[in-house]
Design a protein around this motif. Sequence first.
Motif, PDB file in Angstrom:
ATOM      1  N   ALA A  94      -9.045   3.196   6.810  1.00 48.34           N
ATOM      2  CA  ALA A  94      -8.150   3.325   5.674  1.00 48.34           C
ATOM      3  C   ALA A  94      -8.743   4.227   4.618  1.00 48.34           C
ATOM      4  O   ALA A  94      -9.939   4.276   4.426  1.00 48.34           O
ATOM      5  N   ASN A  95      -7.910   4.940   3.997  1.00 49.50           N
ATOM      6  CA  ASN A  95      -8.346   5.777   2.900  1.00 49.50           C
ATOM      7  C   ASN A  95      -7.485   5.463   1.696  1.00 49.50           C
ATOM      8  O   ASN A  95      -6.381   5.963   1.578  1.00 49.50           O
ATOM      9  N   PRO A  96      -7.975   4.631   0.822  1.00 56.10           N
ATOM     10  CA  PRO A  96      -7.130   4.284  -0.304  1.00 56.10           C
ATOM     11  C   PRO A  96      -7.127   5.372  -1.378  1.00 56.10           C
ATOM     12  O   PRO A  96      -7.219   5.098  -2.545  1.00 56.10           O
ATOM     13  N   VAL A 141      -0.145   0.543  -6.823  1.00 54.67           N
ATOM     14  CA  VAL A 141      -1.366  -0.132  -7.275  1.00 54.67           C
ATOM     15  C   VAL A 141      -1.155  -0.683  -8.684  1.00 54.67           C
ATOM     16  O   VAL A 141      -0.467  -0.085  -9.502  1.00 54.67           O
ATOM     17  N   GLY A 142      -1.727  -1.838  -8.914  1.00 59.34           N
ATOM     18  CA  GLY A 142      -1.618  -2.469 -10.223  1.00 59.34           C
ATOM     19  C   GLY A 142      -0.431  -3.411 -10.337  1.00 59.34           C
ATOM     20  O   GLY A 142      -0.375  -4.214 -11.274  1.00 59.34           O
ATOM     21  N   ARG A 145      -2.120  -9.178  -6.771  1.00 56.66           N
ATOM     22  CA  ARG A 145      -2.122  -7.864  -7.403  1.00 56.66           C
ATOM     23  C   ARG A 145      -2.479  -6.810  -6.357  1.00 56.66           C
ATOM     24  O   ARG A 145      -3.434  -6.980  -5.598  1.00 56.66           O
ATOM     25  N   GLN A 172      -4.142  -3.563  -5.165  1.00 56.43           N
ATOM     26  CA  GLN A 172      -5.278  -2.760  -5.657  1.00 56.43           C
ATOM     27  C   GLN A 172      -5.372  -1.401  -4.993  1.00 56.43           C
ATOM     28  O   GLN A 172      -5.960  -0.479  -5.554  1.00 56.43           O
ATOM     29  N   GLY A 173      -4.870  -1.295  -3.782  1.00 59.36           N
ATOM     30  CA  GLY A 173      -4.970  -0.021  -3.071  1.00 59.36           C
ATOM     31  C   GLY A 173      -3.773   0.164  -2.162  1.00 59.36           C
ATOM     32  O   GLY A 173      -3.233  -0.822  -1.629  1.00 59.36           O
ATOM     33  N   CYS A 215      -4.054  -3.044   0.029  1.00 58.53           N
ATOM     34  CA  CYS A 215      -4.988  -4.143  -0.165  1.00 58.53           C
ATOM     35  C   CYS A 215      -4.827  -4.691  -1.572  1.00 58.53           C
ATOM     36  O   CYS A 215      -4.156  -4.077  -2.413  1.00 58.53           O
ATOM     37  N   ILE A 262      -5.664  -8.379  -4.331  1.00 63.92           N
ATOM     38  CA  ILE A 262      -6.302  -9.645  -4.690  1.00 63.92           C
ATOM     39  C   ILE A 262      -5.252 -10.739  -4.640  1.00 63.92           C
ATOM     40  O   ILE A 262      -4.111 -10.531  -5.074  1.00 63.92           O
ATOM     41  N   PHE A 272      -9.877 -11.380  -1.498  1.00 64.02           N
ATOM     42  CA  PHE A 272      -9.489  -9.982  -1.306  1.00 64.02           C
ATOM     43  C   PHE A 272      -8.802  -9.876   0.049  1.00 64.02           C
ATOM     44  O   PHE A 272      -9.315 -10.378   1.049  1.00 64.02           O
ATOM     45  N   GLU A 319      -6.480  -7.369   2.949  1.00 64.98           N
ATOM     46  CA  GLU A 319      -6.094  -6.030   3.376  1.00 64.98           C
ATOM     47  C   GLU A 319      -4.803  -6.147   4.173  1.00 64.98           C
ATOM     48  O   GLU A 319      -4.625  -7.095   4.934  1.00 64.98           O
TER      49      GLU A 319
END
Lengths: 226, 669
Positions: A19-21, A34-35, A58, A60-61, A70, A72, A88, A90
């Motif tokens: 993965a490349n966030p 995100v967010g 939430r 995050q990525g 991904c 939280i 956490f 994914e």
Amino acid sequence: MPVRVVESSAPSPAPGQDANPGHALPPACTLLGVGQTFAGTQNVSSSQKDEAWKVNVRIQGFDPAHGYLCGIMEALNVPYAETPVVTFWEGEIIDSKNYTFYTGKWEATPDDDVKHWSQFSSFSPLLSQVKADGGKSLDLSNYPYIFMNSDQLYFPLQRWKEQYFVNVSVDCGLTIAGFYYVCFSCIDGSINGFYYDPNSSPFQKLELKSTNEGRSGFSFSSYQLQ
Amino acid sequence: MPASKTSNRPEELTERLGAGVASVDAGSETLLKVLREVKNQIIGNKTKKLTYLHLGAVPKVVSILVSALDSGDGSTAASLVVQSAAALGSFACGVDAGVQAVLDAGAVTHLTRLLSSPDEKVVDAGARSLRMIFQSKLSPKYDYLQENNMKFLLLLLNSENENVTDLAASIITHSCESSTEQKILCDAGVLERLVTLLEGSLCQRDSSLDSIAAIIRNNSESVSRFVGIDNGKALSCIVELMKDRYPRTRLLACVCLIVIGHASSFYVQEPEIKTKLILILTELLEESGRPGDEAPFALVSLIANKEDLHKQALSVNVVEKLCSFLCQAHIDGKRLQGVLLVLAELCSNLEKCRDQFMSSKVLNVVADALKHDCPNVRIAACTCLTSISRSVKDLLQNLFAGYLAKESIVIPLVLLLQDSSSDVQVAALKAICNIVVDFMARKTIFLQSGCVKQLVQLSKSMDCTLRLNAVWALRNMMFHADKIGKEGILSELTESMLASLICDSEPHVQEQALALVRNLVDGCTDSIERMFVEDGMILNAVARQVRLTSVPEVCIQGMFVLGNVAAGNDAHKEAVMTYFLPPKKDEISSAFITRFLQSTDSLLQTAVIWCIVNLTYPDSPSSSARVSRLRDAGIIAQLKNMINNPCLDVKYRVRTALGQCTIIEQNSS
């Protein structure tokens, strides 16, 4: 969200993910960016009692090119836990490119997959095809409302797997061995999911809604990795 | 009988070189001894070379060479020519100042005269010396476009003398850069001759491989021509040389194959060859000298931006091997730089690579490399950290585990923000950009380490790359910062500085500055209040930039700022409304929302619609009045036309906005 350990079920090893966030691409749905935050409950009822834990999530990525997201997850009223338990997770977006309907890990059989995906109405038109070949021969352009194909999405289906505890130790008496089958609605940002763990109660329902965290409207923050 | 002792001090030897020029014939035996002594002293000794250079030895050696060449064919004269040529070659080897001195003394012309000598030893000496000179970047380019030069080069290349063909190959490698030069050399049949030389001595083989790479680099026509030689035998030959017993040959063959693959993806496309290339180049790291130093750079050029090759490298444990190599004893600067760059490339995309890197415990080595004497190593270490910190998972997990601890990583990185090299500063900024995202809102480490202060300083830089990356880092740091974090950043940055960054001359800086403000006003309404201090300086700057710019990315960030402000209380919404629909008739202002809704950029449309959704949020007291004003301005009608927009995000946000307007109007009627 972690569940109480009822048997000696060790958490499954964290699967490696490609993965490349990076966030050069904007999300196809701003509510899945995100967010963004979500709040709701997970029904953990068993034959003994009805119980639902409050859950916050939430993002995050988010990396649509790799079918990756991904974030939280915070479980608020976990019995015997002194603080909210944060994990956490994914996510794998079912795009028939990076990930298919068949999980092939985390102790989920194709039969388990079909049973869980079938809980989501958006999956119904695909049922026969997925039963036939796991959905490999699906023409994605016919189902823009499900697949993260270009920027057309509507109800992307996902799997969320908790990878580690953020604020408590692994020997806290909780397990994150299972994973979630998830359906996200880009219409209103609601999330429906089912927790699957052969050692836990079946079909624990996760219901989340997009939250404004006390604001009178929707707010969007962003970061961009280099 | 006792004799007077001859001194071998450089000062005296140099003096005797000067005195000897006038008496090449008379005292040639003595001069020969002096030349030999000087040559022996400087071979492999950089300090001695520099001493002789300062003493002005090189012009004196060139004078001896010229005198000996002009004095006739005697054997002593020939020996003087050979020794002076060898001394000049040695001066030019490995020391830039030496090459410059040899070039300044006009040695190239005289050494070239040696190549036409009937004496094979003289030819050898001239060819070797010239080759040393042409290996340096300082030596002038050889102009193939001049017919005579091309004829001379072909003469050299077709020579039976190994040193002369070697020289020809060196000249090609040194001077072949443009596609015109590549074409001229191809048309002259140089490739065919070089392929023949691949079957020659070790030296000929290596210099041919170097030259072939220079002629075919980034040139698909030259590659086709090369591959066509003897029905592909040339290519097969290079594939074979990839497995040669000599490390340097293996490296050069690998480089050739990489160049062929880059110029034309048709050749060298089999995964097996690529895997072999990856493995051979990784193994070459263990070799001393050039093969080990250059292998990682060749590997980077092979795998750069190719995720499939990253996966292949991962499958043959390259990350693991490189990490264990890093953990070995001291590694020299260039090789360390190369290895760090390979790891940075491999970890730029794949989470599995990052996982392996983190579990190999080499972060300490990278942390040490941040303090390395060589700027290129410091840059490579920063690049490696940038790649590692692209993982959200690792950022969370490792920050918690303390790997990215203040002392080992953050403080050295912050110190690099004051590095004398701006390239190092930019590399450090990029790493900081990722690390400061810090999802757990613990931004204090960056405030305490002076990081914010440095970033704010760099955001005032005249260098726009530094400015951009500094603002970018502040934007990421502001992402999900808590109240203390936001206050800390803003007190360093100040409202006036932020307003001027929003209006920066560079659109990329404007975009990052607006994204920073977007993150500032995301969260509690206290943050939104910061937009209204100093007579709304920041908000005015945002609205002004959004109205005036034609760059979509700037408009998008600006609209998200306005949208986030509009998620605040009724007063905040009203403030945004005044920019949307100003009380005075202002054509530019009233036109920009309409223009953005008609944009072809769906994210810009979405950002505007989210802003309207917030302005018409049902719980706010004045929403009804705002809906009326939006309707009167024709915005609601415009939204209705977008109800079947092909972008689903736009379509459903429009429906949300219109749904809210309907509810509000029904409730107020």
